[in-house]
Scaffold this motif. Structure first.
Motif, PDB file in Angstrom:
ATOM      1  N   ILE A   1       0.839  -1.212   0.000  1.00 42.57           N
ATOM      2  CA  ILE A   1       0.000   0.000   0.000  1.00 42.57           C
ATOM      3  C   ILE A   1       0.871   1.258   0.000  1.00 42.57           C
ATOM      4  O   ILE A   1       0.585   2.214  -0.726  1.00 42.57           O
ATOM      5  N   LEU A   2       1.938   1.261   0.788  1.00 44.15           N
ATOM      6  CA  LEU A   2       2.801   2.449   0.881  1.00 44.15           C
ATOM      7  C   LEU A   2       3.567   2.724  -0.412  1.00 44.15           C
ATOM      8  O   LEU A   2       3.895   3.867  -0.708  1.00 44.15           O
ATOM      9  N   TYR A   3       3.834   1.687  -1.181  1.00 48.13           N
ATOM     10  CA  TYR A   3       4.568   1.865  -2.433  1.00 48.13           C
ATOM     11  C   TYR A   3       3.650   2.118  -3.638  1.00 48.13           C
ATOM     12  O   TYR A   3       4.120   2.605  -4.666  1.00 48.13           O
ATOM     13  N   GLN A   4       2.379   1.825  -3.533  1.00 46.76           N
ATOM     14  CA  GLN A   4       1.461   2.015  -4.665  1.00 46.76           C
ATOM     15  C   GLN A   4       1.467   3.448  -5.222  1.00 46.76           C
ATOM     16  O   GLN A   4       1.445   3.631  -6.437  1.00 46.76           O
ATOM     17  N   PRO A   5       1.512   4.492  -4.383  1.00 48.25           N
ATOM     18  CA  PRO A   5       1.507   5.852  -4.949  1.00 48.25           C
ATOM     19  C   PRO A   5       2.681   6.143  -5.884  1.00 48.25           C
ATOM     20  O   PRO A   5       2.574   7.013  -6.760  1.00 48.25           O
ATOM     21  N   LEU A   6       3.791   5.426  -5.739  1.00 48.00           N
ATOM     22  CA  LEU A   6       4.945   5.670  -6.609  1.00 48.00           C
ATOM     23  C   LEU A   6       4.630   5.409  -8.080  1.00 48.00           C
ATOM     24  O   LEU A   6       5.291   5.952  -8.967  1.00 48.00           O
ATOM     25  N   PHE A   7       3.631   4.611  -8.334  1.00 45.82           N
ATOM     26  CA  PHE A   7       3.179   4.352  -9.698  1.00 45.82           C
ATOM     27  C   PHE A   7       2.791   5.657 -10.405  1.00 45.82           C
ATOM     28  O   PHE A   7       2.926   5.783 -11.621  1.00 45.82           O
ATOM     29  N   LEU A   8       2.334   6.636  -9.631  1.00 47.61           N
ATOM     30  CA  LEU A   8       1.873   7.917 -10.192  1.00 47.61           C
ATOM     31  C   LEU A   8       2.987   8.946 -10.371  1.00 47.61           C
ATOM     32  O   LEU A   8       2.782   9.952 -11.050  1.00 47.61           O
ATOM     33  N   TRP A   9       4.138   8.720  -9.769  1.00 46.31           N
ATOM     34  CA  TRP A   9       5.206   9.719  -9.772  1.00 46.31           C
ATOM     35  C   TRP A   9       5.621  10.104 -11.196  1.00 46.31           C
ATOM     36  O   TRP A   9       5.672  11.289 -11.542  1.00 46.31           O
ATOM     37  N   GLY A  10       5.914   9.144 -12.039  1.00 47.75           N
ATOM     38  CA  GLY A  10       6.328   9.440 -13.414  1.00 47.75           C
ATOM     39  C   GLY A  10       5.246  10.123 -14.231  1.00 47.75           C
ATOM     40  O   GLY A  10       5.494  11.171 -14.842  1.00 47.75           O
ATOM     41  N   PRO A  11       4.016   9.572 -14.259  1.00 52.62           N
ATOM     42  CA  PRO A  11       2.956  10.231 -15.031  1.00 52.62           C
ATOM     43  C   PRO A  11       2.625  11.645 -14.542  1.00 52.62           C
ATOM     44  O   PRO A  11       2.370  12.536 -15.360  1.00 52.62           O
ATOM     45  N   LEU A  12       2.643  11.866 -13.223  1.00 53.64           N
ATOM     46  CA  LEU A  12       2.387  13.223 -12.719  1.00 53.64           C
ATOM     47  C   LEU A  12       3.489  14.178 -13.170  1.00 53.64           C
ATOM     48  O   LEU A  12       3.205  15.302 -13.612  1.00 53.64           O
ATOM     49  N   THR A  13       4.730  13.722 -13.075  1.00 51.47           N
ATOM     50  CA  THR A  13       5.855  14.553 -13.520  1.00 51.47           C
ATOM     51  C   THR A  13       5.757  14.833 -15.019  1.00 51.47           C
ATOM     52  O   THR A  13       6.006  15.959 -15.466  1.00 51.47           O
ATOM     53  N   ALA A  14       5.365  13.838 -15.792  1.00 53.96           N
ATOM     54  CA  ALA A  14       5.199  14.027 -17.243  1.00 53.96           C
ATOM     55  C   ALA A  14       4.119  15.058 -17.546  1.00 53.96           C
ATOM     56  O   ALA A  14       4.296  15.924 -18.410  1.00 53.96           O
ATOM     57  N   ALA A  15       3.006  14.985 -16.837  1.00 53.34           N
ATOM     58  CA  ALA A  15       1.911  15.926 -17.071  1.00 53.34           C
ATOM     59  C   ALA A  15       2.336  17.360 -16.742  1.00 53.34           C
ATOM     60  O   ALA A  15       2.061  18.290 -17.506  1.00 53.34           O
ATOM     61  N   VAL A  16       3.029  17.537 -15.623  1.00 50.52           N
ATOM     62  CA  VAL A  16       3.485  18.878 -15.235  1.00 50.52           C
ATOM     63  C   VAL A  16       4.538  19.380 -16.225  1.00 50.52           C
ATOM     64  O   VAL A  16       4.548  20.557 -16.588  1.00 50.52           O
ATOM     65  N   THR A  17       5.400  18.487 -16.686  1.00 49.19           N
ATOM     66  CA  THR A  17       6.419  18.853 -17.675  1.00 49.19           C
ATOM     67  C   THR A  17       5.763  19.289 -18.989  1.00 49.19           C
ATOM     68  O   THR A  17       6.174  20.286 -19.604  1.00 49.19           O
ATOM     69  N   LEU A  18       4.756  18.582 -19.414  1.00 46.16           N
ATOM     70  CA  LEU A  18       4.038  18.958 -20.634  1.00 46.16           C
ATOM     71  C   LEU A  18       3.396  20.335 -20.480  1.00 46.16           C
ATOM     72  O   LEU A  18       3.454  21.163 -21.390  1.00 46.16           O
ATOM     73  N   SER A  19       2.815  20.585 -19.324  1.00 42.92           N
ATOM     74  CA  SER A  19       2.221  21.898 -19.062  1.00 42.92           C
ATOM     75  C   SER A  19       3.285  22.998 -19.127  1.00 42.92           C
ATOM     76  O   SER A  19       3.070  24.051 -19.733  1.00 42.92           O
ATOM     77  N   TYR A  20       4.434  22.750 -18.516  1.00 42.97           N
ATOM     78  CA  TYR A  20       5.546  23.717 -18.541  1.00 42.97           C
ATOM     79  C   TYR A  20       5.979  23.977 -19.982  1.00 42.97           C
ATOM     80  O   TYR A  20       6.160  25.115 -20.400  1.00 42.97           O
ATOM     81  N   HIS A  21       6.120  22.898 -20.746  1.00 42.27           N
ATOM     82  CA  HIS A  21       6.518  23.020 -22.156  1.00 42.27           C
ATOM     83  C   HIS A  21       5.503  23.872 -22.929  1.00 42.27           C
ATOM     84  O   HIS A  21       5.881  24.766 -23.692  1.00 42.27           O
ATOM     85  N   ARG A  22       4.244  23.594 -22.758  1.00 40.65           N
ATOM     86  CA  ARG A  22       3.204  24.347 -23.475  1.00 40.65           C
ATOM     87  C   ARG A  22       3.223  25.826 -23.118  1.00 40.65           C
ATOM     88  O   ARG A  22       3.028  26.674 -23.972  1.00 40.65           O
ATOM     89  N   ARG A  23       3.482  26.131 -21.855  1.00 42.74           N
ATOM     90  CA  ARG A  23       3.509  27.533 -21.427  1.00 42.74           C
ATOM     91  C   ARG A  23       4.748  28.265 -21.903  1.00 42.74           C
ATOM     92  O   ARG A  23       4.722  29.478 -22.076  1.00 42.74           O
ATOM     93  N   HIS A  24       5.833  27.543 -22.145  1.00 43.00           N
ATOM     94  CA  HIS A  24       7.100  28.174 -22.497  1.00 43.00           C
ATOM     95  C   HIS A  24       7.505  28.030 -23.960  1.00 43.00           C
ATOM     96  O   HIS A  24       8.562  28.521 -24.344  1.00 43.00           O
ATOM     97  N   ARG A  25       6.709  27.356 -24.744  1.00 48.04           N
ATOM     98  CA  ARG A  25       7.118  27.175 -26.148  1.00 48.04           C
ATOM     99  C   ARG A  25       7.121  28.519 -26.855  1.00 48.04           C
ATOM    100  O   ARG A  25       6.327  29.429 -26.538  1.00 48.04           O
ATOM    101  N   VAL A  26       8.001  28.623 -27.804  1.00 50.20           N
ATOM    102  CA  VAL A  26       8.146  29.864 -28.562  1.00 50.20           C
ATOM    103  C   VAL A  26       6.964  29.999 -29.510  1.00 50.20           C
ATOM    104  O   VAL A  26       6.649  29.093 -30.273  1.00 50.20           O
ATOM    105  N   ARG A  27       6.328  31.118 -29.427  1.00 48.20           N
ATOM    106  CA  ARG A  27       5.205  31.391 -30.333  1.00 48.20           C
ATOM    107  C   ARG A  27       5.760  31.919 -31.655  1.00 48.20           C
ATOM    108  O   ARG A  27       6.494  32.901 -31.679  1.00 48.20           O
ATOM    109  N   ARG A  28       5.478  31.239 -32.729  1.00 47.12           N
ATOM    110  CA  ARG A  28       5.950  31.685 -34.047  1.00 47.12           C
ATOM    111  C   ARG A  28       5.032  32.796 -34.563  1.00 47.12           C
ATOM    112  O   ARG A  28       3.812  32.716 -34.443  1.00 47.12           O
ATOM    113  N   ARG A  29       5.672  33.791 -35.097  1.00 45.73           N
ATOM    114  CA  ARG A  29       4.891  34.909 -35.639  1.00 45.73           C
ATOM    115  C   ARG A  29       4.306  34.517 -36.992  1.00 45.73           C
ATOM    116  O   ARG A  29       4.981  33.941 -37.817  1.00 45.73           O
ATOM    117  N   GLY A  30       3.034  34.816 -37.172  1.00 52.24           N
ATOM    118  CA  GLY A  30       2.338  34.431 -38.382  1.00 52.24           C
ATOM    119  C   GLY A  30       2.636  35.300 -39.490  1.00 52.24           C
ATOM    120  O   GLY A  30       2.742  35.306 -40.576  1.00 52.24           O
TER     121      GLY A  30
END
Length: 177
Positions: free
Chosen positions: A148-177
């Motif tokens: 039971i104590l180790y089960q939450p570790l299953f979420l560590w990678g996916p949570l980090t991936a989701a936050v990383t994707l959010s960071y990437h989306r907020r910081h990506r360079v906007r190309r001028r049209g």
């Protein structure tokens, strides 16, 4: 090197992180905590579910140092995910020598976070199957509690991936049209 190359170029303001990303970043620290606290119980001499023979290897000084170090480093790494939703993930805090006050290049945050998320996902992918492998060094209750104590570790990678994707989306360079 000219002075111009050392100064940060002005950039467009970065949008704030979405609420879900802030929550996910904070959850990363929480999903690591139960297993770390369990290891600290072992360090303090509590068998924490192990049989007498199974606990014996954990009573050496080297094992205690390893478990304490693993617990602290894991928690600190998990806390770094919060930097992807806080200002210190965009500008290095001023109190840090040599680099304080400098802007964090997005790739310098995204690349290690993405690699970390992938690695953590691979490391912990089998945790949900904890109970399918016999653990002779644990009592029946210990096996249940540790599982039971180790089960939450299953979420560590996916949570980090989701936050990383959010960071990437907020910081990506906007190309001028």
């Amino acid at each position: 090197m000219s002075r111009m190359t050392l100064e940060a170029a002005p950039s467009a303001p970065v949008p704030p992180p979405p609420r879900w990303a802030v929550l996910a970043a904070h959850l990363t620290a929480l999903v690591v905590l139960p297993s770390g606290l369990w290891r600290i119980a072992l360090v303090l001499g509590h068998p924490a579910g192990y049989t007498e023979a199974g606990f014996e290897p954990f009573s050496t000084v080297d094992a205690k140092i390893w478990m304490l170090t693993l617990s602290l480093v894991s928690e600190l790494v998990a806390l770094l995910t919060i930097g992807l939703v806080r200002p210190w993930g965009e500008v290095v805090p001023h109190w840090i020598p040599l680099i304080g006050g400098r802007r964090v290049r997005p790739l310098a945050a995204i690349l290690p976070a993405a690699l970390g998320a992938a690695g953590l996902t691979l490391i912990w992918v089998t945790v949900p199957f904890w109970w399918t492998h016999p653990h002779a060094d644990l009592t029946a209750t210990g096996n249940l509690v540790v599982g039971i104590l180790y089960q939450p570790l299953f979420l560590w990678g996916p949570l980090t991936a989701a936050v990383t994707l959010s960071y990437h989306r907020r910081h990506r360079v906007r190309r001028r049209g």
